[in-house]
Design an enzyme around this catalytic site. Structure first.
Site, short mmCIF file in Angstrom:
data_model
loop_
_atom_site.label_atom_id
_atom_site.label_comp_id
_atom_site.label_asym_id
_atom_site.label_seq_id
_atom_site.Cartn_x
_atom_site.Cartn_y
_atom_site.Cartn_z
N LYS A 41 -29.35 69.00 49.93
CA LYS A 41 -29.59 70.33 50.59
C LYS A 41 -30.01 71.52 49.67
O LYS A 41 -30.90 72.39 49.97
CB LYS A 41 -28.20 70.82 51.23
CG LYS A 41 -27.84 69.98 52.43
CD LYS A 41 -26.44 70.52 53.01
CE LYS A 41 -25.36 70.67 52.22
NZ LYS A 41 -24.62 69.30 51.79
N ARG A 119 -18.52 74.20 57.34
CA ARG A 119 -18.07 72.86 57.05
C ARG A 119 -17.13 72.63 57.73
O ARG A 119 -16.57 71.41 57.92
CB ARG A 119 -17.53 72.80 55.60
CG ARG A 119 -18.48 72.36 54.53
CD ARG A 119 -17.60 72.48 53.24
NE ARG A 119 -18.09 71.48 52.24
CZ ARG A 119 -18.91 71.89 51.27
NH1 ARG A 119 -19.51 73.46 51.32
NH2 ARG A 119 -19.08 71.22 50.34
N ARG A 158 -26.98 64.13 39.50
CA ARG A 158 -27.32 65.60 39.80
C ARG A 158 -26.92 66.37 38.46
O ARG A 158 -25.93 66.30 37.75
CB ARG A 158 -26.56 66.13 40.94
CG ARG A 158 -26.83 67.46 41.40
CD ARG A 158 -26.36 67.93 42.64
NE ARG A 158 -25.36 67.84 42.86
CZ ARG A 158 -24.60 68.17 44.25
NH1 ARG A 158 -25.62 68.48 45.33
NH2 ARG A 158 -23.53 68.16 44.48
N ARG A 191 -22.22 69.40 37.48
CA ARG A 191 -21.00 70.22 37.86
C ARG A 191 -19.66 69.53 37.83
O ARG A 191 -19.70 67.98 37.99
CB ARG A 191 -21.23 70.40 39.35
CG ARG A 191 -22.29 71.66 39.65
CD ARG A 191 -22.76 71.56 41.17
NE ARG A 191 -21.70 71.22 41.97
CZ ARG A 191 -21.92 71.21 43.46
NH1 ARG A 191 -23.17 71.73 44.10
NH2 ARG A 191 -21.11 70.78 44.13
N ARG A 202 -14.68 64.32 48.40
CA ARG A 202 -15.57 65.31 49.02
C ARG A 202 -16.13 64.58 50.30
O ARG A 202 -16.30 65.04 51.25
CB ARG A 202 -16.63 65.92 48.04
CG ARG A 202 -16.10 66.89 47.28
CD ARG A 202 -16.87 67.24 46.18
NE ARG A 202 -18.28 67.96 46.38
CZ ARG A 202 -19.35 67.73 45.67
NH1 ARG A 202 -19.07 67.10 44.40
NH2 ARG A 202 -20.23 68.42 45.97
#
Ligand code: AMP
Length: 250
Positions: A41, A119, A158, A191, A202
């Protein structure tokens, strides 16, 4: 549109103002981006921002930005940062307080793309009320769809730029110079909530509470689903095609 929008007002909240005014846009886009963590996203928000001018507004980025500023112990922001470090969702109350504090970003004439918010259905209903009070409407909720196994591989690779927030992937979207941001030269980082343990929590949270958010927008007739098992540039092209078809753009 080549540069990313200045997001000072969103990231800092309160009295902070963006140093650069919003760009002149042909159409003010107001979008919500949905999809599991790691679906891309952030990358799509960056592409869409450059193409449409709309400002990428990520609630996760607000929490990460606040982290560098040491929240007072016991404060809502300190609690939020603790949740985030474990990969848990921050309470609706805290997230909504934070978004309400930044509600002027929602009627910015340059438009916006919400990333990571809403969310939960509670957050989606509160956002509906917030937008209605400001007499603005969402154009679409874009739902990026990807199987769980691919989500995990994407998240572990990532890397993000702590300076300008650009997002990379070690194999599918590497920077030109290894480990350094293409835009500002800052050293890229992973991260802390992109570890395997945090990702598992998550994803569980996502499936339990975020999937119904897509149903909320489907019921409103504004859900646009995009398969995300492709290269970022192709996913972006599909997104633009879907918006062009839906809004009959020339
Ligand atoms: P993200 O960058 O969107 O993946 O968000 C990183 C973390 O920030 C999440 O794992 C949550 O801990 C927290 N967070 C961000 N946005 C929200 C939200 N809308 N509701 C609850 N928690 C959030």
């Amino acid at each position: 549109m080549t540069s990313l929008r200045d997001r000072t007002a969103w990231l800092e909240g309160g009295q902070a103002v963006c140093l650069q005014p919003p760009p002149e846009v042909r159409r003010t886009w107001r979008l919500v981006l949905l999809g599991p963590p790691g679906v891309g996203k952030g990358t799509q928000a960056e592409f869409l921002s450059r193409a449409l001018g709309a400002c990428p507004l990520s609630t996760g980025d607000v929490f990460r930005a606040a982290k560098g500023r040491a929240a007072p112990p016991g404060s809502a922001m300190a609690e939020a940062q603790k949740c985030m470090a474990h990969g848990d969702l921050v309470s609706d109350e805290t997230v909504l307080a934070l978004v309400r504090e930044r509600d002027r970003c929602l009627h910015c004439k340059g438009g916006f793309m919400l990333d990571g918010f809403p969310r939960t259905v509670t957050q989606a209903v509160a956002l509906d009320a917030l937008l209605e009070a400001q007499r603005v409407r969402l154009d679409a909720a874009i739902n990026y769809e990807l199987p769980t196994s691919q989500v995990i591989s994407r998240i572990s690779g990532r890397r993000v730029c702590p300076g300008c927030k650009a997002v990379y992937h070690v194999t599918t979207r590497p920077p030109v110079r290894a480990g350094l941001c293409d835009h500002c030269g800052t050293k890229l980082v992973q991260r802390p909530d992109d570890t395997a343990e945090s990702v598992a929590v998550r994803l569980e949270a996502y499936h339990a509470v975020t999937t119904p958010v897509a149903d909320h927008y489907r019921a409103q007739g504004i859900l646009v689903s995009i398969p995300a098992n492709d290269e970022p540039a192709k996913i972006f092209a599909h997104t633009l095609d879907a918006l062009a078809t839906r809004f009959a753009l020339a």
